[in-house]
Design an enzyme around this catalytic site. Structure first.
Site, PDB file in Angstrom:
ATOM      1  N   ASP A 155      11.288  45.070 -24.443  1.00  0.00           N
ATOM      2  CA  ASP A 155      11.621  44.907 -25.867  1.00  0.00           C
ATOM      3  C   ASP A 155      10.583  44.194 -26.711  1.00  0.00           C
ATOM      4  OD1 ASP A 155      13.973  46.189 -25.402  1.00  0.00           O
ATOM      5  OD2 ASP A 155      15.269  44.595 -26.082  1.00  0.00           O
ATOM      6  N   ASP A 169      24.967  43.028 -19.887  1.00  0.00           N
ATOM      7  CA  ASP A 169      23.971  42.981 -20.961  1.00  0.00           C
ATOM      8  C   ASP A 169      24.151  41.756 -21.847  1.00  0.00           C
ATOM      9  OD1 ASP A 169      22.782  45.463 -20.299  1.00  0.00           O
ATOM     10  OD2 ASP A 169      24.386  46.524 -21.326  1.00  0.00           O
ATOM     11  N   ASP A 181      13.452  37.871 -26.857  1.00  0.00           N
ATOM     12  CA  ASP A 181      14.617  38.532 -27.447  1.00  0.00           C
ATOM     13  C   ASP A 181      14.732  38.183 -28.926  1.00  0.00           C
ATOM     14  OD1 ASP A 181      16.724  40.309 -27.083  1.00  0.00           O
ATOM     15  OD2 ASP A 181      18.182  38.730 -26.729  1.00  0.00           O
TER      16      ASP A 181
END
Length: 455
Positions: free
Chosen positions: A231, A410, A185
């Protein structure tokens, strides 16, 4: 990543209604106040200090393999697979890996809905209980977002093996997300992971992949579909101006290469996460994205099990929409159908004949309540979308899937939290919200109320 699904502990739990927890329900962990014993046939198994789960009492994860001659044969994986102690690692997957299978219902997500969501639907919301029950039965991916969760993969694959042996027709396939990169992330804060590059993270990640591979080899008679690292690669296309992403670039590429080569097994189909239309679908990003993904595919030796790319994971974009919403800011590639059809030829030109899957778990309501296309955290005005299906109407798209379990947060809106990300405090983010991956009842209710098609 913008969230970490299937969190280690459930937030905002109500007091336990039952004296015993259901199969696959939570039964312990730091801060847990619910039931600590399990129904008959299940035992409370501690996975880590935060989480214990009711698992089948007879389940074993022994690496001793037995030989079977009644392996599953489908149109997407020609030839049967024999489970032996020596497996030839030459992937043979071809065609749509979803064809000829039904998908496994995520027991953890189902237990969240049954033990938390439905009991919380009181008063005027009680009418949503039948819809919630139906949502719990929709197959969704299991997230292996910490190494401590990897053993649950063996538990679930053992369950699938048992159901298939009992005559499941069509046979059942498992769905998992591989999600534990070091310095994970890198362009956000909500889902920072457990491994750090500066503290042996690359080797820890390889150990994590080795554990997954061992289980996949043990259950070589079970068909498994994997989404690889949401991601991560997309961040390398657009966010190298972020210091953490620039520092992580070589590690991300090395670890992704290790994952797709080690998991290139006959019973596996993999999809690399490829962001979404609002991220990589811009004209300036399409070719760089194609270059990166084609390079990863080529550098890994063109693995046969690497089927293609996953899009819209945990996001909200429509599959196909007639009028682009205002927040798409004039980009004509404003839905996932246009995105994959723009990206696929660029990949094919570089030798990667990619096919796709698209997450429709939260894209049922269009337009959403987003004020900006980049707003990703617990967005208001969203609903459950199309159910998993191979009836996509596009030869590039293998299936609609639910990668993100709808109802898991989230990210937290608590500004004092270590993993607080400003996006989770925006006016178009539903608040108050718990930590990423933990249960968010108000969000689940929103998804039910806006579901399209409805339940």
């Amino acid at each position: 990543m913008h969230y970490s699904a299937s969190g280690l502990a459930l937030a905002f739990l109500l007091p336990a209604i039952q004296a015993q927890q259901t199969l696959y329900g939570q039964c312990g962990g730091s801060g847990w106040t619910g039931a600590t014993s399990c129904v008959a046939g299940a035992a409370c198994s501690t996975l880590n200090q935060w989480y214990a789960q009711c698992l089948p009492a007879a389940t074993t994860t022994s690496t001793t393999l037995t030989t079977t001659t009644s392996s599953v044969t489908t149109t997407s994986n020609p030839g049967s697979t024999t489970t032996t102690s020596s497996v030839t690692v030459t992937a043979t997957a071809s065609g749509n890996p979803f064809s000829g299978y039904q998908l496994y219902v995520n027991p953890y997500y189902s237990s969240e809905v049954q033990s938390i969501a439905i009991p919380s639907l009181t008063g005027t919301l009680s009418s949503l209980a039948p819809a919630a029950t139906a949502a719990a039965k929709v197959p969704s991916f299991v997230w292996l977002d910490v190494a401590a969760k990897v053993p649950t993969m063996a538990t679930y694959l053992a369950d699938i093996r048992s159901q298939n042996a009992a005559g499941a027709n069509p046979p059942i396939a498992g769905q998992f997300v591989v999600y534990d990169l070091p310095d994970r992330d890198c362009a956000a804060l909500a889902s920072n992971g457990e491994f750090a590059i500066s503290d042996g993270g690359v080797q820890h990640y390889k150990d994590y992949i080795d554990s997954i591979r061992e289980i996949l080899v043990e259950y070589s008679d079970v068909h498994v579909i994997l989404v690889i690292e949401p991601d991560s690669l997309a961040n390398l296309v657009t966010n190298l101006n972020v210091a953490k992403c620039a520092n992580a670039q070589s590690a991300y590429l090395e670890c992704t290469n290790y994952a797709v080569t080690q998991l290139n097994l006959p019973n596996v189909a993999m999809y690399l996460d490829a962001g979404h239309a609002g991220w990589l679908g811009w004209p300036a990003n399409l070719q760089p994205a194609a270059n990166l993904y084609a390079g990863v595919y080529s550098d890994a030796g063109s693995p046969a099990a690497l089927r293609g790319l996953a899009t819209n994971v945990a996001n909200y974009n429509a599959w196909a929409i007639d009028t682009c919403p205002s927040y798409t800011q004039g980009n004509s590639v404003c839905d996932e159908k246009d995105y994959i059809n723009a990206l696929a030829p660029l990949l094919r030109a570089q030798g990667f004949d990619a096919h796709f899957i698209t997450d429709t778990g939260r894209n049922g309501k269009q337009p959403t309540g987003q004020q900006a296309w980049g707003d990703w955290c617990n967005v208001i005005g969203t609903g459950f979308g199309a159910r998993p299906s191979t009836n996509t109407g596009d030869s590039l798209l293998d299936a609609f899937v639910w990668v993100k379990p709808g109802g898991e947060s989230d990210g937290t809106s608590d500004t004092s939290a270590a993993r607080y990300d400003a996006h989770c405090g925006y006016s178009d983010a539903l608040q108050p919200a718990p930590e990423a991956g933990t249960w968010f009842q108000a969000y689940f209710v929103q998804l039910l109320q806006n579901a399209n098609p409805s339940f």
